[in-house]
Design a protein around this motif. Structure first.
Motif, PDB file in Angstrom:
ATOM      1  N   VAL A 171       0.841  -1.191   0.000  1.00 52.69           N
ATOM      2  CA  VAL A 171       0.000   0.000   0.000  1.00 52.69           C
ATOM      3  C   VAL A 171       0.880   1.246   0.000  1.00 52.69           C
ATOM      4  CG1 VAL A 171      -1.882  -1.140   1.215  1.00 52.69           C
ATOM      5  CG2 VAL A 171      -0.101   0.020   2.528  1.00 52.69           C
ATOM      6  N   ASP A 172       0.248   2.401  -0.266  1.00 50.12           N
ATOM      7  CA  ASP A 172       0.973   3.651  -0.098  1.00 50.12           C
ATOM      8  C   ASP A 172       0.875   4.071   1.366  1.00 50.12           C
ATOM      9  OD1 ASP A 172      -1.494   5.110   0.315  1.00 50.12           O
ATOM     10  OD2 ASP A 172      -1.765   5.070  -1.854  1.00 50.12           O
ATOM     11  N   GLU A 173       1.635   5.079   1.729  1.00 49.67           N
ATOM     12  CA  GLU A 173       1.751   5.452   3.134  1.00 49.67           C
ATOM     13  C   GLU A 173       0.419   5.893   3.728  1.00 49.67           C
ATOM     14  OE1 GLU A 173       4.773   8.077   5.939  1.00 49.67           O
ATOM     15  OE2 GLU A 173       4.603   8.521   3.799  1.00 49.67           O
ATOM     16  N   ASP A 174      -0.405   6.606   2.960  1.00 47.31           N
ATOM     17  CA  ASP A 174      -1.645   7.153   3.492  1.00 47.31           C
ATOM     18  C   ASP A 174      -2.715   6.098   3.731  1.00 47.31           C
ATOM     19  OD1 ASP A 174      -0.565   9.667   3.486  1.00 47.31           O
ATOM     20  OD2 ASP A 174      -1.411  10.221   1.527  1.00 47.31           O
ATOM     21  N   THR A 175      -2.645   4.969   2.988  1.00 48.22           N
ATOM     22  CA  THR A 175      -3.706   3.974   3.097  1.00 48.22           C
ATOM     23  C   THR A 175      -3.846   3.446   4.514  1.00 48.22           C
ATOM     24  OG1 THR A 175      -3.458   3.305   0.787  1.00 48.22           O
ATOM     25  CG2 THR A 175      -4.506   1.730   2.263  1.00 48.22           C
ATOM     26  N   ALA A 224       3.351  -0.722   8.366  1.00 47.74           N
ATOM     27  CA  ALA A 224       3.919  -1.313   7.156  1.00 47.74           C
ATOM     28  C   ALA A 224       5.418  -1.090   7.060  1.00 47.74           C
ATOM     29  CB  ALA A 224       3.222  -0.737   5.934  1.00 47.74           C
ATOM     30  N   THR A 225       6.088  -2.027   6.380  1.00 51.95           N
ATOM     31  CA  THR A 225       7.526  -1.961   6.139  1.00 51.95           C
ATOM     32  C   THR A 225       7.784  -1.329   4.774  1.00 51.95           C
ATOM     33  OG1 THR A 225       7.849  -3.991   7.421  1.00 51.95           O
ATOM     34  CG2 THR A 225       9.640  -3.319   5.942  1.00 51.95           C
ATOM     35  N   PRO A 226       8.629  -0.312   4.699  1.00 47.76           N
ATOM     36  CA  PRO A 226       8.888   0.310   3.386  1.00 47.76           C
ATOM     37  C   PRO A 226       9.624  -0.644   2.458  1.00 47.76           C
ATOM     38  CG  PRO A 226      10.340   1.226   5.071  1.00 47.76           C
ATOM     39  CD  PRO A 226       9.357   0.353   5.789  1.00 47.76           C
ATOM     40  N   LEU A 236       8.789   2.063  -3.317  1.00 46.54           N
ATOM     41  CA  LEU A 236       7.791   1.368  -4.124  1.00 46.54           C
ATOM     42  C   LEU A 236       6.462   1.216  -3.406  1.00 46.54           C
ATOM     43  CD1 LEU A 236      10.116  -1.479  -5.459  1.00 46.54           C
ATOM     44  CD2 LEU A 236       9.509   0.652  -6.627  1.00 46.54           C
ATOM     45  N   GLY A 237       6.451   1.357  -2.108  1.00 44.59           N
ATOM     46  CA  GLY A 237       5.244   1.187  -1.312  1.00 44.59           C
ATOM     47  C   GLY A 237       5.600   0.628   0.045  1.00 44.59           C
ATOM     48  N   TYR A 238       4.571   0.220   0.758  1.00 44.79           N
ATOM     49  CA  TYR A 238       4.755  -0.338   2.093  1.00 44.79           C
ATOM     50  C   TYR A 238       4.080  -1.693   2.166  1.00 44.79           C
ATOM     51  CZ  TYR A 238       6.210   4.336   3.530  1.00 44.79           C
ATOM     52  OH  TYR A 238       6.872   5.538   3.638  1.00 44.79           O
ATOM     53  N   GLU A 239       4.805  -2.673   2.702  1.00 43.20           N
ATOM     54  CA  GLU A 239       4.247  -4.010   2.871  1.00 43.20           C
ATOM     55  C   GLU A 239       3.637  -4.096   4.262  1.00 43.20           C
ATOM     56  OE1 GLU A 239       5.746  -8.303   1.577  1.00 43.20           O
ATOM     57  OE2 GLU A 239       6.851  -7.527   3.306  1.00 43.20           O
ATOM     58  N   ALA A 240       2.316  -4.266   4.306  1.00 45.69           N
ATOM     59  CA  ALA A 240       1.609  -4.324   5.579  1.00 45.69           C
ATOM     60  C   ALA A 240       1.545  -5.763   6.073  1.00 45.69           C
ATOM     61  CB  ALA A 240       0.196  -3.758   5.428  1.00 45.69           C
ATOM     62  N   ALA A 241       1.914  -5.962   7.331  1.00 46.24           N
ATOM     63  CA  ALA A 241       1.927  -7.306   7.917  1.00 46.24           C
ATOM     64  C   ALA A 241       0.520  -7.716   8.344  1.00 46.24           C
ATOM     65  CB  ALA A 241       2.872  -7.339   9.114  1.00 46.24           C
TER      66      ALA A 241
END
Length: 408
Positions: A171-175, A224-226, A236-241
């Motif tokens: 996801v992007d940071e704001d999501t 999330a992890t960048p 590229l985005g953030y990987e949310a666990a």
């Protein structure tokens, strides 16, 4: 399970099996219906038609391609294609080797036998021994009863990627920062598990409100992890666990009251129940709506455009090395033309080293870079805008973060 009554003389060609790909853990009956409607691209059909006319060179066959093979339940498209061809993603050519007998390459009928005809220096497949011969097939009509459960052959083992179709997201940071969040657990619980009740709040743009229809279900994620491009440094985005799932039981509410002559808004959090938990949850964890389950078909194929990418990360606990059947994130997504089913080759990035016996350069040292070596294949199964999840299909060395990705 419903039974299908199939007349043996009307049974379609088995080679239809070779293009059938039903992943995402779909039910077998649903997979069968989905497979019938999965599109064949004009390029794939053109390749198949060309191969149908000429066959393929013997050199394109796998070294140990069998003279005959009976497809059985439990086979996969990848394994069967590899059985006959050097490049498993080139399934349209395999389809073309028997195009005259196939009306829909995404239908699945295990149990028939494939015969490999290598006459005239070209290879063709047929469902009749010795090829077409005079075109006459002798059949003894009989009735067979089969369950639809035996029809759906997946491309790969669905259990390898099914969790990733609905769990981790990019996801992007704001999501995540604007998504509803858990405020507290019932009875002052700090850590929440399956069966616990909790309270959550959404903002004005995403309030937790009950609506008519099924109970609203949310997936619960932690910070999330960048994900950073190893080559360019681009975010590229953030990987949310993924942590688990929660159901909305009661809406959040806002009431107003007068306090010293001024209206004051009182917000009452929504009530949620934790219905599934991979890890314990706590205050601050974020809720995103559970998406509708997508029934997808995947046709392994090489990208039509030139791809030069890299492995960004290996899923799970910040490890640097990937094993076979492990999921990785790559730095290419839909903006680069990446689609589900695209197969890419993994290249080990050749090390730069000092050649102590060689002629020195202007720094007084002979520096050389070893060649990049192909060490495996991966297949994209869940693309996002700037990055994608991919499954490592096969390796002959250990891929790692930063390794190169190119067309197979």
């Amino acid at each position: 399970m419903n039974k299908l009554r199939l007349n043996e003389s009307l049974r379609p060609s088995l080679l239809a099996t070779l293009a059938a790909v039903a992943l995402a853990g779909m039910g077998t009956a649903t997979a069968f219906a989905q497979a019938q409607s999965y599109p064949v691209t004009p390029q794939q059909r053109a390749v198949a038609q060309e191969t149908a006319q000429a066959g393929i060179p013997i050199s394109e066959l796998a070294p140990n391609a069998p003279d005959e093979y009976t497809v059985k339940p439990g086979d996969t498209l990848w394994a069967i294609s590899r059985l006959f061809l050097r490049s498993p993603w080139r399934w349209p050519e395999l389809w073309g080797m028997n195009l005259s007998e196939i009306s829909n390459p995404h239908r699945i009928y295990p149990g028939q036998v494939l015969y490999l005809d290598k006459s005239g220096g070209r290879a063709r497949l047929s469902t009749r021994r010795g090829g077409a011969a005079d075109g006459t097939i002798k059949l003894s009509p009989r009735t067979r009863y089969e369950s639809m459960a035996g029809m759906a052959l997946p491309t790969l083992n669905p259990s390898l990627i099914e969790p990733f179709l609905s769990e981790p997201i990019i996801v992007d940071e704001d999501t995540l920062t604007t998504a509803p969040h858990i405020v507290a657990g019932n009875d002052n619980r700090v850590l929440l598990a399956r069966g616990d009740r909790a309270y959550a709040l959404g903002d004005a743009n995403s309030p937790l409100i009950e609506v008519a229809g099924p109970i609203k279900t949310f997936r619960v994620f932690r910070n999330a992890t960048p994900l950073q491009d190893p080559a360019t440094g681009e975010l590229l985005g953030y990987e949310a666990a993924y942590l688990g799932k929660a159901q909305l039981k009661r809406s959040q509410t806002i009431t107003t009251e007068l306090d010293k002559g001024k209206e004051v808004a009182n917000v009452t959090p929504a009530t949620i129940d934790i219905v599934a938990a991979r890890e314990e949850m706590r205050a601050g964890d974020r809720l995103l709506p559970e998406p509708q389950r997508q029934l997808l078909s995947y046709a392994p194929r090489a990208p039509e455009q030139i791809i030069n990418g890299r492995i960004v990360s290996v899923y799970g606990n910040a490890v640097q090395f990937a094993a076979q059947n492990q999921v990785v994130v790559i730095n290419k997504g839909t903006r680069d033309g990446i689609e589900s089913g695209h197969v890419l080759a993994i290249l080990k990035n050749g090390e730069t080293m000092i050649d102590r016996a060689g002629a020195p350069n202007n720094t007084g040292k002979a520096v050389v870079k070893l060649p990049n070596e192909r060490i495996g294949l991966l297949m994209v199964f869940r693309p996002f805008d700037k990055a994608s999840y991919a499954l490592v299909l096969e390796i002959n060395d250990t891929p790692r973060v930063g390794d190169l990705l190119v067309n197979p």
